[in-house]
Design an enzyme around this catalytic site. Structure first.
Site, PDB file in Angstrom:
ATOM      1  N   ILE A 164       0.730  -1.331   0.071  1.00 14.32           N
ATOM      2  CA  ILE A 164      -0.070  -0.067   0.021  1.00 14.32           C
ATOM      3  C   ILE A 164       1.099   1.466  -0.018  1.00 14.32           C
ATOM      4  O   ILE A 164       0.776   2.181  -0.729  1.00 14.32           O
ATOM      5  CB  ILE A 164      -1.090   0.070   1.268  1.00 14.32           C
ATOM      6  CG1 ILE A 164      -1.782  -1.269   1.287  1.00 14.32           C
ATOM      7  CG2 ILE A 164      -1.789   1.309   1.545  1.00 14.32           C
ATOM      8  CD1 ILE A 164      -3.089  -1.291   0.524  1.00 14.32           C
ATOM      9  N   GLY A 165       1.858   1.367   0.782  1.00 20.72           N
ATOM     10  CA  GLY A 165       2.961   2.239   0.695  1.00 20.72           C
ATOM     11  C   GLY A 165       2.758   3.223   1.677  1.00 20.72           C
ATOM     12  O   GLY A 165       2.919   4.499   1.700  1.00 20.72           O
TER      13      GLY A 165
ATOM     14  N   CYS B 122       7.951  -1.749   8.072  1.00 18.04           N
ATOM     15  CA  CYS B 122       7.199  -2.329   6.936  1.00 18.04           C
ATOM     16  C   CYS B 122       7.885  -2.475   5.938  1.00 18.04           C
ATOM     17  O   CYS B 122       9.011  -1.866   5.615  1.00 18.04           O
ATOM     18  CB  CYS B 122       6.497  -0.589   6.642  1.00 18.04           C
ATOM     19  SG  CYS B 122       5.440  -0.802   4.863  1.00 18.04           S
TER      20      CYS B 122
ATOM     21  N   SER C 233       4.648  -7.936   8.156  1.00 17.88           N
ATOM     22  CA  SER C 233       4.367  -8.813   6.935  1.00 17.88           C
ATOM     23  C   SER C 233       5.602  -9.380   6.551  1.00 17.88           C
ATOM     24  O   SER C 233       6.765  -8.911   6.685  1.00 17.88           O
ATOM     25  CB  SER C 233       3.638  -8.242   5.818  1.00 17.88           C
ATOM     26  OG  SER C 233       4.375  -6.840   5.292  1.00 17.88           O
TER      27      SER C 233
END
Lengths: 269, 301, 301, 269
Positions: free
Chosen positions: C69-70, C124, C188
């Site tokens: 998604i960034g 992230c 993740s």
């Protein structure tokens, strides 16, 4: 998921002989085609190790499954020390079971090899197949499942090396004697490989199809690790076996000669 | 149409049996080769026999399995006898491991004459005593191992790397710089853990084990894709390949060949033939005349 | 029976909404809380608005999804307005990110009064410009970020770590040493890659994306299990939790609470209530009187 | 797998108006219950970006699916430049479609909002439901699907802001006029939110149940990212929507007021 031990309470323990106990578990299966077959095996986890064990009892009415274990080493001694209500991990069933063909069969079990043989005797008798069964052991108090197989309506022929019960001598000798007078559509057998080797020879001599249940060191039991692969075919005993037809056994050159240990090193029988 | 060359070794197709699966005996390796594999990789072995971990050594998880077999093997002396019994036409890579560059080199030179390729397992995620990923998670150690093996043998050397590192590129470059002729990406992922709820025990006797199966494919693919940009040597892709679609994805990402392991649990050795047939059909449909034309084309867009 | 305390904050049950899922607005956070979550974590935000990557930002893979998604977010100024609109009973952690310890500290102090907890997203796997895992893959940078935030706020600080490192323990200890009050494990996995076979293109516009879903559970569980042995601070487990069985596994491995994300794709926010009911039934059946009694018991065997 | 773009050739391109083209794809579905519903949307990937687009045609006989796209920006201009045989990625269907209730419905589409409305008109007419449909646009050469809906047997009422075709004025004015004389069991509508807001008010005034199809910025479209969540309910337009009943719309406080951009910042209409 199939390949995960299902930790269950031991519902009942039956002392079958001096060294053998049967452990009964509740075994509910939604679809009858998922039911285990005689000759298939389970992986039994005692929280220290996990070993393949033949299914020795399948009771779809009571929804019970039995595993018979002979006390021979660390693993089996620990399992023998358990009480009803204690837990074991159990996954399976694995492998290819016996294939019931014909209307008159000879079943031959040697020692703890009687476990899958007795299961197959029940299965065959349920279907009205005539069964002569040779239960062989070293001595009388190691004979297995005699009453149970008689109750199932099989013609039970005991056989002990020391002659303390029934025929005195090896199972092969007893088979030889039988085949002189009797005709069978099929022979099924499980026991020491040298015994099964002898039976295979007799079966060939008399042109009777035969099936044999083999045992090899198991790790994954799901056809991956290669631990149980046999020479020269490469077959996995956990998937292509543990029951093989006689013509398949003939291609298994290591049959009756050697097996492999946990490291993969070949050990002669 | 499916023929490839990897490190100058001709393979009938780009599929290989992955190390650690059905690779303990000549018999099973022969069978897998006859089932359609372009080449087979042995189970990893080393100088001494090793019985591995106690069972349970494998357990299913969502999307695959985790395993900690523990590099069980009968040792190089015994394994050499197995290698002698391979059918002559079998293309085979010996997967070897060790605790030091010297041990790697010694084992390598002992089997050099009996195999086509060597695959250095510096990446087993659950090995004991400094073997396995302890090496492959360190760029310098990896360099030393590859260098030592390259000095001691003249057959091509493939280095199999672990994805369980912060910077895979650094280690891949290090292996390439040391003279590795190719890379295999990836060894099993994680490691992972499975706990039994009845007893609260980890199921594996080693508690944790490397993950394989369809779920690791996206990560293996990313490893191939990124390393392809960083090194010149060929890459053999492995991780969750279950069908020819998966193979094409790996080729597009930059793999020159692929290895198949866990899928054998579901489909048996015949998976190799199925993949080869599917791949050939795909190539005809899409107008590819050789496998090499597909390698890395995701980078050319 | 399900009540827990995490960093001295009372939660009605040990489930939390994971960062990045339905966490962009007060409305959706309120809804998730009302659906049974013990607490909610906002989508990560920072000092400036960020529109994130182009679509596709998410694609399904075997065993889960990969996403990049960034870190899209409207910036802290706008997000503060969202936080004001939260129902007063909602227990909330603000997930924040930044490119430097100073930026983290600044954003943290701006929202401190409006939330119960802070969760530092240093992990992230697909962030731009030095944000995200660039920090969380480095023990020293992680230390600096945690230290800076701890200095600037008095509410509890949770650090969310990436599994995509060679040595997670080192980084976990580093975060703990810097004063982190808890850890969230794991962000993740991978990242992973998915290639479209028709076009040979990576599907995600960012090419690679972090993997989540059932398939990452074994690895998340191993991270919790191993970090539990290395640090004293509580761990919040996250990765592939889809039902109360999964929650129990995480608790047994050493998590004091859990977060749920990808399962919402399959079951909607109501998953929180389902898990809570299942967990309570399990506890009654097994004779556990409080959640804490289950935490880490796999280590006591 | 559902949430993966399926890259397909564009089978046919239909120029519907000055600024709208319909792109037709082969769409085989094994199970008829898997068929898309009017009001559902697809994610369209042009290899540069991916956007949600309403389904504008469902043809289970020809096994075709259509997506109508208005040329308004970079993405739609690129797609408009494509030719038959070119490829697009397409995943879906997503969301909750229209719910056909009653025997006489009024369908109101404004601009490209006609796409799902026309699909629903086909669907209703197939089932023998009486349909009055208002197709509204700025000017006559932007009116959509007029012939198609007439052929389907709907009573088509054109409506243009500039009066170049049919009623001159806004769709809401036309609806107001209609409701003075006509009774409907249901109103369905898609178009600019301010238009739909006006229609919702009229529907409430006349006590007619109504459904509205909303549009919000989409990222994952699978209910995870939260990009399309609306105030104050928090509902995901991609899962709980895009079609909502009037009573639901009343709870969506941002309806007709603002929407959020890619960063999540609210922008007034």
């Amino acid at each position: 998921m199939k390949h995960v031990p299902n930790v269950m309470e031991i519902k009942k323990i039956i002392k079958e002989s001096e060294s053998v106990k049967t452990f009964i578990f509740d075994w509910k299966v939604e679809n009858k085609y998922d039911y285990p077959l005689p000759g298939q095996f389970m992986m039994i986890w005692n929280f220290e190790d996990e070993k393949p064990m033949s299914i020795s009892l399948i009771d779809p009415l009571k929804e019970e499954l039995g595993i018979s274990i002979k006390k021979i080493g660390k693993f089996s001694s620990q399992v023998h020390s358990l009480k009803e209500g204690d837990k074991l991990g159990i996954r399976g069933p694995y492998g290819k079971g016996f294939d019931l063909k014909g209307s008159k069969i000879l079943a031959v079990g040697g020692g703890i090899g009687m476990a899958p043989v007795a299961t197959m005797v029940d299965h065959a008798r349920d279907r009205g197949v005539s069964v002569d069964v040779i239960s062989a052991s070293l001595t009388s108090n190691e004979l297995l499942f005699i009453e149970r197989m008689k109750n199932a309506g099989a013609n039970v022929l005991s056989c002990t090396d020391d002659g303390t019960c029934g025929f005195k001598g090896f199972a092969t000798d007893r088979v030889k004697q039988l085949l002189e007078n009797q005709k069978y559509d099929l022979i099924i057998s499980c026991g020491p490989e040298l015994m099964m080797k002898g039976i295979l020879e007799l079966a060939e001599e008399h042109h009777i199809p035969a099936q044999f249940s083999m045992e090899r060191w198991m790790k994954c039991a799901m056809g991956l690790c290669g631990q149980c692969c046999v020479d020269d075919t490469g077959w996995r005993v956990c998937v292509e076996g543990p029951v093989f037809w006689g013509h398949e056994i003939k291609m298994i050159t290591e049959f009756g000669k050697y097996h492999r240990d946990s490291s993969g090193t070949a050990k002669p029988f | 149409m499916l023929e490839i060359k990897i490190c100058d070794i001709k393979l009938k197709n780009p599929t290989m049996l992955a190390a650690g699966v059905m690779g303990s005996t000549a018999s099973s390796l022969n069978w897998v080769y006859r089932s359609g594999a372009g080449a087979v990789v042995t189970k990893s072995f080393s100088s001494q026999p090793n019985k591995g971990y106690n069972n349970p050594t494998t357990v299913e998880v969502e999307g695959g399995i985790i395993n900690a077999i523990g590099l069980s093997n009968p040792g190089v002396e015994t394994f050499k006898k197995e290698l002698k019994r391979l059918d002559p036409q079998v293309k085979v890579a010996a997967s070897i491991y060790g605790a030091s560059p010297e041990e790697f080199a010694e084992v390598a030179s002992q089997v050099e004459k009996k195999v086509n390729l060597l695959e250095l397992n510096v990446s087993c995620p659950h090995a004991m005593g400094g073997c396995g990923a302890a090496i492959g998670q360190d760029a310098e150690l990896t360099f030393e191992v590859v260098k030592a093996v390259k000095k001691s043998v003249s057959i091509p050397v493939i280095t199999k790397l672990t994805p369980n590192v912060t910077d895979l590129i650094e280690i891949a470059i290090s292996a390439a710089d040391a003279g590795s002729d190719a890379l295999t990406l990836i060894n099993s992922l994680g490691p992972g853990l499975k706990i039994d709820l009845e007893t609260s025990r980890p199921v594996l006797s080693n508690q944790i084990g490397g993950m394989s199966g369809p779920a690791i494919k996206p990560i293996a693919l990313r490893c191939v894709y990124e390393v392809f940009k960083a090194v010149e040597i060929p890459i053999i892709g492995v991780g969750g390949i279950f069908n020819y679609h998966d193979v094409v994805e790996f080729l597009f990402a930059g793999a020159s060949a692929v290895q198949v392991g866990t899928a054998i649990m579901h489909y048996g050795p015949e998976i190799f033939n199925e993949i080869a047939v599917g791949l050939e059909k795909f190539m005809i449909k899409k107008g590819f005349s050789q496998v090499d034309d597909m390698v890395g084309i995701s980078h050319k867009i």
